[in-house]
Design an enzyme around this catalytic site. Structure first.
Site, PDB file in Angstrom:
ATOM      1  N   PHE A 169      25.754 -30.338 -29.523  1.00 63.16           N
ATOM      2  CA  PHE A 169      26.470 -29.491 -30.464  1.00 63.16           C
ATOM      3  C   PHE A 169      27.353 -30.330 -31.404  1.00 63.16           C
ATOM      4  O   PHE A 169      27.549 -29.991 -32.568  1.00 63.16           O
ATOM      5  CB  PHE A 169      27.282 -28.472 -29.655  1.00 63.16           C
ATOM      6  CG  PHE A 169      28.650 -28.174 -30.136  1.00 63.16           C
ATOM      7  CD1 PHE A 169      28.852 -27.427 -31.280  1.00 63.16           C
ATOM      8  CD2 PHE A 169      29.763 -28.617 -29.429  1.00 63.16           C
ATOM      9  CE1 PHE A 169      30.134 -27.132 -31.705  1.00 63.16           C
ATOM     10  CE2 PHE A 169      31.039 -28.327 -29.855  1.00 63.16           C
ATOM     11  CZ  PHE A 169      31.227 -27.593 -30.998  1.00 63.16           C
ATOM     12  N   LYS A 170      27.831 -31.458 -30.895  1.00 64.24           N
ATOM     13  CA  LYS A 170      28.688 -32.341 -31.696  1.00 64.24           C
ATOM     14  C   LYS A 170      27.974 -32.860 -32.953  1.00 64.24           C
ATOM     15  O   LYS A 170      28.622 -33.307 -33.894  1.00 64.24           O
ATOM     16  CB  LYS A 170      29.157 -33.535 -30.863  1.00 64.24           C
ATOM     17  CG  LYS A 170      29.859 -33.204 -29.548  1.00 64.24           C
ATOM     18  CD  LYS A 170      31.266 -32.689 -29.762  1.00 64.24           C
ATOM     19  CE  LYS A 170      32.073 -32.578 -28.480  1.00 64.24           C
ATOM     20  NZ  LYS A 170      31.687 -31.440 -27.601  1.00 64.24           N
ATOM     21  N   ASP A 171      26.641 -32.818 -32.958  1.00 58.72           N
ATOM     22  CA  ASP A 171      25.892 -33.281 -34.131  1.00 58.72           C
ATOM     23  C   ASP A 171      26.242 -32.495 -35.387  1.00 58.72           C
ATOM     24  O   ASP A 171      26.193 -33.039 -36.486  1.00 58.72           O
ATOM     25  CB  ASP A 171      24.381 -33.129 -33.894  1.00 58.72           C
ATOM     26  CG  ASP A 171      23.824 -34.164 -32.926  1.00 58.72           C
ATOM     27  OD1 ASP A 171      24.376 -35.269 -32.836  1.00 58.72           O
ATOM     28  OD2 ASP A 171      22.825 -33.850 -32.252  1.00 58.72           O
TER      29      ASP A 171
END
Ligand code: PLP
Length: 491
Positions: A107-109
């Protein structure tokens, strides 16, 4: 409109400077006073594609940047599994918003694909000549997403430290095989806290000093340049529900968010302030349920046992981005926020006023889920719907079930999904009544054979990639390592 520190209104600055600095000099977070006052037409934004939405939102929140559309396309185009970026999938009687379709299946992408572009644009806008050198300590996921985001972005370099023997085999392979001419990965003897303290010490030691050819910065989750890109997917999910005919324009949609540092869910609150008809923001926690208690009582108390759970990215007792919410709910009262943060530091606890608690509860609902419930949820959702949840998303799914039992309407419920199940194959296999085994790569293969859900390409290909980074250093050698690396022209 200027950004100001949540703790001191005299510390105010432009959006470019806020992105470069990350955190204000007094330890506060940079924030705008009134998002509802921004010039922003939320209805027309719903007609754009995901990248167009992102550009419009960021133009409003970060007004000192030029060519936002171009920055957004540079950051995302061709890097995600789909140009939709964050697909919305119907699962049973609710929806899953897949935030893990980026280059590292994290999700950090979503944020870390764009932050490097914002940092270089800010560097140019401020006329800085040196390379920006990003230092990060990682417990696993963030490091890889940051490496991939900064890889070969001109004007930037990045060094990631991770605990030696302290990350999973897959996470280690993701980092040590990282390509790029401006990236450096190094293991530190010790645990994650050692690595993180080491990085903090380097920032302290270098404060006010010039390093040759570089300027230090961090990519951590309190940077407004990491938070702002996350608003997009709330709009995208709403637009998908609108265009599929599930809702009419203006009808509310509820969002259930697996929460750690409070960045993901705060972006949803920002979306609401920008006009999007967000219904309830449901904050889902694992056994580390400090936020659940806070939303119920107004007391934030970090003195409690720390649980290591199967959803490690949510094992957090101090959610740093909550400070921005307190700032907004208090009517931008810097002194009040500063006093709460002071109490938290000194006593590990604070209590907000009844008035602020009321405002909090007007938008947020809290819920929590044990590891055992998450495991059962993965099994049930797989058996009933053929959809494979990772343990973080399972926490949110279970909390969405609790929420749906008590709510009064039939507005759509969107569960945010923050990781691919293949990032946590042992926990997912266990939930499916399998014996997990030792080798994570073998577990991925077994999970795929069992479910038919394909392993994401970036994970499947890892085993074949050459190892490029082998450095291992002691905790005390980190500063020297950074100074030496900063002096090298070519990595
Ligand atoms: C970071 C992360 C979260 C928590 O997001 P916050 O913005 O810190 O609340 C949840 N799940 C996964 C898999 C994450 O990586």
């Amino acid at each position: 409109m200027m950004y100001q520190s949540t703790r001191d209104h005299r510390l105010h600055t432009t959006s470019t400077h806020a992105v470069l600095e990350g955190i204000a000099a007094d330890g506060g977070l940079y924030m705008l006073d009134d998002l509802t006052a921004l010039d922003f037409d939320w209805r027309s934004v719903l007609e754009q594609d995901a990248m167009g939405m992102s550009a419009r939102i960021l133009e409003a929140l970060l007004p000192d940047f030029q060519n936002m559309e171009e920055l957004v396309r540079q950051g995302y185009a061709g890097k995600f599994e789909t140009d939709e970026l964050t697909p919305l999938v119907g699962v049973g009687d609710r929806y899953v918003l897949e935030l893990f379709r980026g280059p590292t299946s994290a999700f950090k992408d979503v944020a870390l694909s764009l932050l490097p572009r914002l940092i270089t644009a800010a560097r140019d806008a401020e006329g800085i000549q040196e390379d920006i050198l990003i230092l990060t300590a990682t417990s696993g996921d963030t490091g890889k997403a940051a490496l991939e985001g900064f890889r070969d972005v001109p004007g930037t370099r990045i060094i990631v430290f991770y605990p030696h023997n302290g990350v999973s085999a897959v996470q280690q392979a993701q980092m040590t095989t990282q390509a790029g001419s401006n990236v450096c990965v190094c293991a530190v003897e010790g645990n994650f806290d050692d690595a993180q303290t080491g990085v903090k010490d380097i920032f302290a030691a270098c404060k006010g000093k010039e390093l040759p050819g570089v300027r230090l910065s961090s990519a951590n989750s309190i940077n407004i340049g990491r938070l702002a890109p996350q608003i997009m997917y709330y709009f995208k999910a709403y637009a998908d529900l609108l265009h599929s005919g599930r809702i009419k324009l203006g009808h509310p949609v509820h969002f259930v968010v697996p929460t750690g540092n409070f960045g993901d869910i705060l972006a949803g609150y920002f979306a609401k302030l920008l006009g999007l008809p967000v219904g309830r923001l449901v904050c889902a926690a694992n056994a580390n349920n400090v936020l659940t208690d806070f939303i119920a009582t107004g007391v934030y108390d970090k003195h409690r046992p720390f649980h290591k759970t199967t959803s490690p990215s949510m094992d957090i007792l101090v959610s740093s981005n909550l400070e921005r919410l307190l700032y907004l709910l208090s009517g931008c009262d810097n002194e009040y926020v500063a006093s709460l943060m002071n109490q938290l530091r000194k006593e590990g606890r604070y209590q907000v006023s009844q008035e602020i608690l009321g405002r909090l509860q007007a938008d947020f609902t809290g819920g929590c889920c044990t590891d055992h419930q998450a495991e059962q949820t993965i099994r049930q959702v797989w058996r009933q719907h053929g959809y494979l949840l990772d343990p973080h998303t399972a926490v949110a799914w279970e909390v969405s079930r609790q929420f749906m039992e008590s709510r009064q309407d039939n507005a759509p419920v969107v569960v945010l999904s923050t990781a691919s199940p293949y990032k946590f194959p042992a926990a997912v296999l266990t939930a499916l009544d399998e014996v997990p085994g030792e080798d994570e790569f073998a577990m991925m293969d077994r999970l795929q054979a069992l479910t038919g859900v394909p392993v994401p390409k970036n994970l499947a290909g890892l085993r074949q990639l050459p190892v490029r980074h082998r450095d291992v250093i002691g905790r005390q050698e980190m500063l020297d390592y950074v100074l030496r690396k900063a002096g090298e022209q070519v990595w």
